[in-house]
Design a protein around this motif. Sequence first.
Motif, PDB file in Angstrom:
ATOM      1  N   SER A  83      -1.855  -0.935  -3.867  1.00  0.00           N
ATOM      2  CA  SER A  83      -3.085  -0.132  -3.809  1.00  0.00           C
ATOM      3  C   SER A  83      -2.754   1.265  -3.301  1.00  0.00           C
ATOM      4  CB  SER A  83      -4.112  -0.796  -2.900  1.00  0.00           C
ATOM      5  OG  SER A  83      -3.607  -0.931  -1.581  1.00  0.00           O
ATOM      6  N   VAL A  84      -3.310   2.268  -3.975  1.00  0.00           N
ATOM      7  CA  VAL A  84      -3.118   3.671  -3.587  1.00  0.00           C
ATOM      8  C   VAL A  84      -4.315   4.076  -2.741  1.00  0.00           C
ATOM      9  CG1 VAL A  84      -2.739   6.013  -4.414  1.00  0.00           C
ATOM     10  CG2 VAL A  84      -1.874   4.064  -5.737  1.00  0.00           C
ATOM     11  N   GLN A  85      -4.081   4.573  -1.525  1.00  0.00           N
ATOM     12  CA  GLN A  85      -5.156   4.895  -0.587  1.00  0.00           C
ATOM     13  C   GLN A  85      -5.006   6.319  -0.061  1.00  0.00           C
ATOM     14  OE1 GLN A  85      -4.844   1.924   2.452  1.00  0.00           O
ATOM     15  NE2 GLN A  85      -5.734   0.299   1.194  1.00  0.00           N
TER      16      GLN A  85
ATOM     17  N   THR B 179      -5.472   0.667  -8.144  1.00  0.00           N
ATOM     18  CA  THR B 179      -4.726  -0.520  -7.743  1.00  0.00           C
ATOM     19  C   THR B 179      -3.846  -0.946  -8.910  1.00  0.00           C
ATOM     20  OG1 THR B 179      -6.487  -1.251  -6.251  1.00  0.00           O
ATOM     21  CG2 THR B 179      -4.899  -2.901  -6.957  1.00  0.00           C
TER      22      THR B 179
ATOM     23  N   GLN C 217       5.286  10.045  -1.367  1.00  0.00           N
ATOM     24  CA  GLN C 217       6.296   9.100  -1.831  1.00  0.00           C
ATOM     25  C   GLN C 217       6.849   8.322  -0.643  1.00  0.00           C
ATOM     26  OE1 GLN C 217       9.456  10.851  -4.107  1.00  0.00           O
ATOM     27  NE2 GLN C 217      10.646   8.942  -4.228  1.00  0.00           N
TER      28      GLN C 217
ATOM     29  N   ARG D 215       0.844  -1.198   0.000  1.00  0.00           N
ATOM     30  CA  ARG D 215       0.000   0.000   0.000  1.00  0.00           C
ATOM     31  C   ARG D 215       0.875   1.241   0.000  1.00  0.00           C
ATOM     32  NH1 ARG D 215      -2.906  -3.363   3.575  1.00  0.00           N
ATOM     33  NH2 ARG D 215      -1.594  -2.624   5.293  1.00  0.00           N
ATOM     34  N   VAL D 216       0.405   2.269  -0.688  1.00  0.00           N
ATOM     35  CA  VAL D 216       1.049   3.575  -0.672  1.00  0.00           C
ATOM     36  C   VAL D 216      -0.032   4.627  -0.472  1.00  0.00           C
ATOM     37  CG1 VAL D 216       2.982   2.856  -2.140  1.00  0.00           C
ATOM     38  CG2 VAL D 216       0.912   3.793  -3.179  1.00  0.00           C
TER      39      VAL D 216
ATOM     40  N   LEU E 240      -1.788   8.298  -1.210  1.00  0.00           N
ATOM     41  CA  LEU E 240      -1.987   9.200  -2.344  1.00  0.00           C
ATOM     42  C   LEU E 240      -1.168  10.473  -2.153  1.00  0.00           C
ATOM     43  CD1 LEU E 240      -3.665   9.769  -4.961  1.00  0.00           C
ATOM     44  CD2 LEU E 240      -5.338  10.893  -3.472  1.00  0.00           C
TER      45      LEU E 240
ATOM     46  N   ALA F 187       2.239   8.639  -6.201  1.00  0.00           N
ATOM     47  CA  ALA F 187       1.081   8.294  -7.043  1.00  0.00           C
ATOM     48  C   ALA F 187       0.012   9.369  -6.867  1.00  0.00           C
ATOM     49  CB  ALA F 187       0.532   6.935  -6.658  1.00  0.00           C
ATOM     50  N   ASP F 188      -0.568   9.844  -7.966  1.00  0.00           N
ATOM     51  CA  ASP F 188      -1.551  10.924  -7.919  1.00  0.00           C
ATOM     52  C   ASP F 188      -2.957  10.454  -8.298  1.00  0.00           C
ATOM     53  OD1 ASP F 188      -1.058  10.375 -10.533  1.00  0.00           O
ATOM     54  OD2 ASP F 188      -0.596  12.445 -11.141  1.00  0.00           O
TER      55      ASP F 188
ATOM     56  N   LEU G 242      -6.080   7.468  -7.324  1.00  0.00           N
ATOM     57  CA  LEU G 242      -6.543   6.361  -6.491  1.00  0.00           C
ATOM     58  C   LEU G 242      -6.814   5.150  -7.382  1.00  0.00           C
ATOM     59  CD1 LEU G 242      -9.014   8.132  -4.021  1.00  0.00           C
ATOM     60  CD2 LEU G 242      -6.819   7.093  -3.453  1.00  0.00           C
TER      61      LEU G 242
END
Length: 463
Positions: free
Chosen positions: A176-178, A152, A94, A88-89, A91, A147-148, A150
């Motif tokens: 997944s971007v959360q 997966t 970095q 997970r990263v 939003l 990541a800009d 939302l």
Amino acid sequence: WFLQNDFELKSPTVPDLIVAKLLDYDKVKNVQLDTPLTAVDNRTSFTATTTILVTIIDVDNRPPWFQPCTKHEVGGAVVCQSAGYTGRVVLNEQETGILPLKPGPLYAIDGDSGINEELIYSFLSGNDARLFEINPSTGNISMLKAADVLETMSLTVLASQKTNSYQFATTTVTISVQVKSLHRPKFQRPQYEGILTAVGVMAMDLKNKDEPLRILATDDDYTATGGLNPHITYSINGSSDISIVDGYIFMTKALPEATLSLQVVATDTSNDESATAQLSVEVTSVHLMVPAVIIPSGGYGPADMAALGATLGVLLFICLVVIGLLVYRMRKGKADWRKIKEVSVFRGSVKLRKVEENVVLKDAIARSSASLTTLLPDDSSQAGSDRLDNEKEVKPILTKERRVEEGYKAVWFKEDIDPDAKEEVVIIPESREDNSEEENEERSGRRYEQENPMIKTPKQSYQ
């Protein structure tokens, strides 16, 4: 000449050692053979024993295996299956350093453990935006930029041998971007106290023994749902014989009477944030009045089930009322049609009676007229003969056929006159005021004749 069923000599006189069957390096790496030797002379034989040490070496016949993996033997070959990795990263943030993954850091080993060839790692697909990079020697993944969006992302990683690129394997890394979490889960109470009486029976609240004990943690990031975070799961530390299901405590194994001090953990599986609370459970054999509360999966409680049942009951009642009204209307409609039919039959019978009465009346009038003529006094025979001649010359016509013979005069009804006829026709005006009653009777008789062609009313004319 078999030695331990795995090796054999070429012949009794040729000491060449031959492998009798395939050997598995993972099971056998070294073999010690004790071999007796016999030398025979013409008269004397000599014996001795020697030991042969055999070392099994591995061959390069397996691809790399990503760890951890589960081994399966298929047709004599060994396959190691890996479930892949997840991460997970946040939003617009970095991640610094190595990206943490589950179930652990990404790495692979050579399937041939006796060779243990060096491996190299690379992205095969999924990194088109160049957000990540992978260390070719260790397999560690790190972020190049934030990541800009939302979403997966699915990264495919390739691991291959450095000296033999034909031996390779692939795995999937799901990122997944959360949205960043601003609040951790928190329990409604710092400590929970309950009573357990039997296996499979939910724990009751010690402060309110008529209510089941409910463990609940909320998350202020979910204010729109009243703090209920669907990603929160519960677990109990300190005993494997007590479990928690949807926040309710159950005993899975019979325990002696005692008071247990446990810890309950609430974990947000979307970001691994957690909270803890103390749990004190008193195990007793005293049976309490436990309400039959069944909490279905999905978070619906007794109140929701009661509301649903009431709604279905109201709908059922409305359907029954509508069906009853329809049945009543249908029965009433059948009764009305029956009455209409009876009235129609009655009217027809009345008309028939009137027509028959009219026919009888006209016949009576005709008969009375004939008898009256015969009763008139006869002054002289000459007059009688003249009247007899007149009666012979003038006769009533009871047919619609026109006759042009002398001595006949015919009368037709107005509707029977042919407009194209060339004969001279005199139309006698009707007297409606004097003969209205007779006209009505005549019309009713004609209508009945039209409806019943089998009954004909005769038309009579008198001169």
